[in-house]
Design a protein around this motif. Sequence first.
Motif, PDB file in Angstrom:
ATOM      1  N   ILE A  84      -6.528   6.191 -28.101  1.00  0.00           N
ATOM      2  CA  ILE A  84      -5.859   5.554 -29.239  1.00  0.00           C
ATOM      3  C   ILE A  84      -4.333   5.565 -29.078  1.00  0.00           C
ATOM      4  CG2 ILE A  84      -5.449   5.608 -31.722  1.00  0.00           C
ATOM      5  CD1 ILE A  84      -8.229   4.707 -31.061  1.00  0.00           C
ATOM      6  N   CYS A  85      -3.762   6.745 -28.993  1.00  0.00           N
ATOM      7  CA  CYS A  85      -2.298   6.871 -28.914  1.00  0.00           C
ATOM      8  C   CYS A  85      -1.845   6.821 -27.454  1.00  0.00           C
ATOM      9  CB  CYS A  85      -1.860   8.178 -29.578  1.00  0.00           C
ATOM     10  SG  CYS A  85      -0.111   8.204 -30.037  1.00  0.00           S
ATOM     11  N   SER A 132       2.010   0.503 -25.833  1.00  0.00           N
ATOM     12  CA  SER A 132       1.339  -0.271 -26.866  1.00  0.00           C
ATOM     13  C   SER A 132       0.157   0.479 -27.482  1.00  0.00           C
ATOM     14  CB  SER A 132       0.857  -1.613 -26.295  1.00  0.00           C
ATOM     15  OG  SER A 132       0.379  -2.461 -27.324  1.00  0.00           O
ATOM     16  N   PRO A 133       0.448   1.587 -28.177  1.00  0.00           N
ATOM     17  CA  PRO A 133      -0.625   2.369 -28.798  1.00  0.00           C
ATOM     18  C   PRO A 133      -1.394   1.548 -29.830  1.00  0.00           C
ATOM     19  CG  PRO A 133       1.526   3.022 -29.645  1.00  0.00           C
ATOM     20  CD  PRO A 133       1.788   2.140 -28.466  1.00  0.00           C
ATOM     21  N   LYS A 134      -2.650   1.941 -30.063  1.00  0.00           N
ATOM     22  CA  LYS A 134      -3.533   1.205 -30.955  1.00  0.00           C
ATOM     23  C   LYS A 134      -3.364   1.698 -32.400  1.00  0.00           C
ATOM     24  CE  LYS A 134      -6.788   0.858 -27.120  1.00  0.00           C
ATOM     25  NZ  LYS A 134      -8.154   1.199 -26.632  1.00  0.00           N
ATOM     26  N   CYS A 135      -2.215   1.437 -32.963  1.00  0.00           N
ATOM     27  CA  CYS A 135      -1.875   1.943 -34.296  1.00  0.00           C
ATOM     28  C   CYS A 135      -2.794   1.403 -35.392  1.00  0.00           C
ATOM     29  CB  CYS A 135      -0.426   1.618 -34.625  1.00  0.00           C
ATOM     30  SG  CYS A 135       0.776   2.412 -33.518  1.00  0.00           S
ATOM     31  N   SER A 136      -3.313   0.201 -35.197  1.00  0.00           N
ATOM     32  CA  SER A 136      -4.189  -0.391 -36.211  1.00  0.00           C
ATOM     33  C   SER A 136      -5.514   0.363 -36.323  1.00  0.00           C
ATOM     34  CB  SER A 136      -4.459  -1.860 -35.883  1.00  0.00           C
ATOM     35  OG  SER A 136      -5.121  -1.989 -34.631  1.00  0.00           O
ATOM     36  N   ALA A 164       8.228   7.263 -33.137  1.00  0.00           N
ATOM     37  CA  ALA A 164       9.464   7.445 -32.374  1.00  0.00           C
ATOM     38  C   ALA A 164       9.274   6.956 -30.951  1.00  0.00           C
ATOM     39  CB  ALA A 164       9.868   8.923 -32.369  1.00  0.00           C
ATOM     40  N   GLY A 165      10.163   6.068 -30.527  1.00  0.00           N
ATOM     41  CA  GLY A 165      10.119   5.535 -29.170  1.00  0.00           C
ATOM     42  C   GLY A 165       9.134   4.401 -28.954  1.00  0.00           C
ATOM     43  N   VAL A 166       8.372   4.052 -29.976  1.00  0.00           N
ATOM     44  CA  VAL A 166       7.392   2.971 -29.840  1.00  0.00           C
ATOM     45  C   VAL A 166       8.079   1.635 -30.103  1.00  0.00           C
ATOM     46  CG1 VAL A 166       5.278   1.942 -30.766  1.00  0.00           C
ATOM     47  CG2 VAL A 166       5.478   4.437 -30.523  1.00  0.00           C
ATOM     48  N   THR A 167       8.018   0.749 -29.129  1.00  0.00           N
ATOM     49  CA  THR A 167       8.640  -0.583 -29.267  1.00  0.00           C
ATOM     50  C   THR A 167       7.594  -1.672 -29.487  1.00  0.00           C
ATOM     51  OG1 THR A 167       8.616  -0.862 -26.861  1.00  0.00           O
ATOM     52  CG2 THR A 167      10.613   0.062 -27.845  1.00  0.00           C
ATOM     53  N   ARG A 168       6.363  -1.346 -29.137  1.00  0.00           N
ATOM     54  CA  ARG A 168       5.294  -2.341 -29.281  1.00  0.00           C
ATOM     55  C   ARG A 168       3.966  -1.604 -29.514  1.00  0.00           C
ATOM     56  NH1 ARG A 168       2.171  -4.829 -25.120  1.00  0.00           N
ATOM     57  NH2 ARG A 168       3.496  -3.748 -23.599  1.00  0.00           N
TER      58      ARG A 168
END
Length: 215
Positions: free
Chosen positions: A189-190, A194-198, A209-213
């Motif tokens: 997941i994380c 491009s982590p799967k935040c949804s 923090a540090g996630v751009t996409r």
Amino acid sequence: MFDIDIVLSKIKHKNKEFAEPAVTTISRKRTPFHVLISCLLSLRTKDQTTRAASERLFAIADNPEDMKKIPLQKLEKLIYPVGFYRRKAVTIQEICETLTKDYEGKVPDEIDELLKLNGVGRKTANLVVSLGYKKPGICVDVHVHRINNRWGYIKTKTPAETECALRKKLPAKYWLCINDLLVTYGQNICVPISPKCSLCPVNSYCKKAGVTRHR
């Protein structure tokens, strides 16, 4: 407000959908020696490959005395295709020689002693202590380092700094399980890019923090 109890509880529930790390599976059935060797094999290697290589190797030798007698080329073939298998084969033989010579064939249960073994870093040492001996230890790999900083739970630059920060902040009841939880979560997941935040049940707690996409 970031509540580590709620966050880890939700992650534990979500992780039921995924396979646990190979080293964890091996630790349930085997000795600290198996944890040590399988952890060395797992470095820069996919879990399925680690699992298969470990089982092939342990079927031939499951203690330092027998394993050090395996000819180097045969040892290489047994653990192939783990990452850097030739280098790891040499390291395994050197470790087995040291264990039989200096430790009566027993894997040390203290981090400082484990770090004296060739090729053993803090991640491996902590994993042996925590999974192999069930003693307090925080194993910090790339997933544990990345995810805790991504959450904003801590702010560190290196895994070594992360270990120190977590020893001060993370409740002791989570020390033994934090690596298992976040390795599984970080692989599924994380993920690094491009982590799967949804799909993440702790999305609302995360500062990203540090996630751009993300997805």
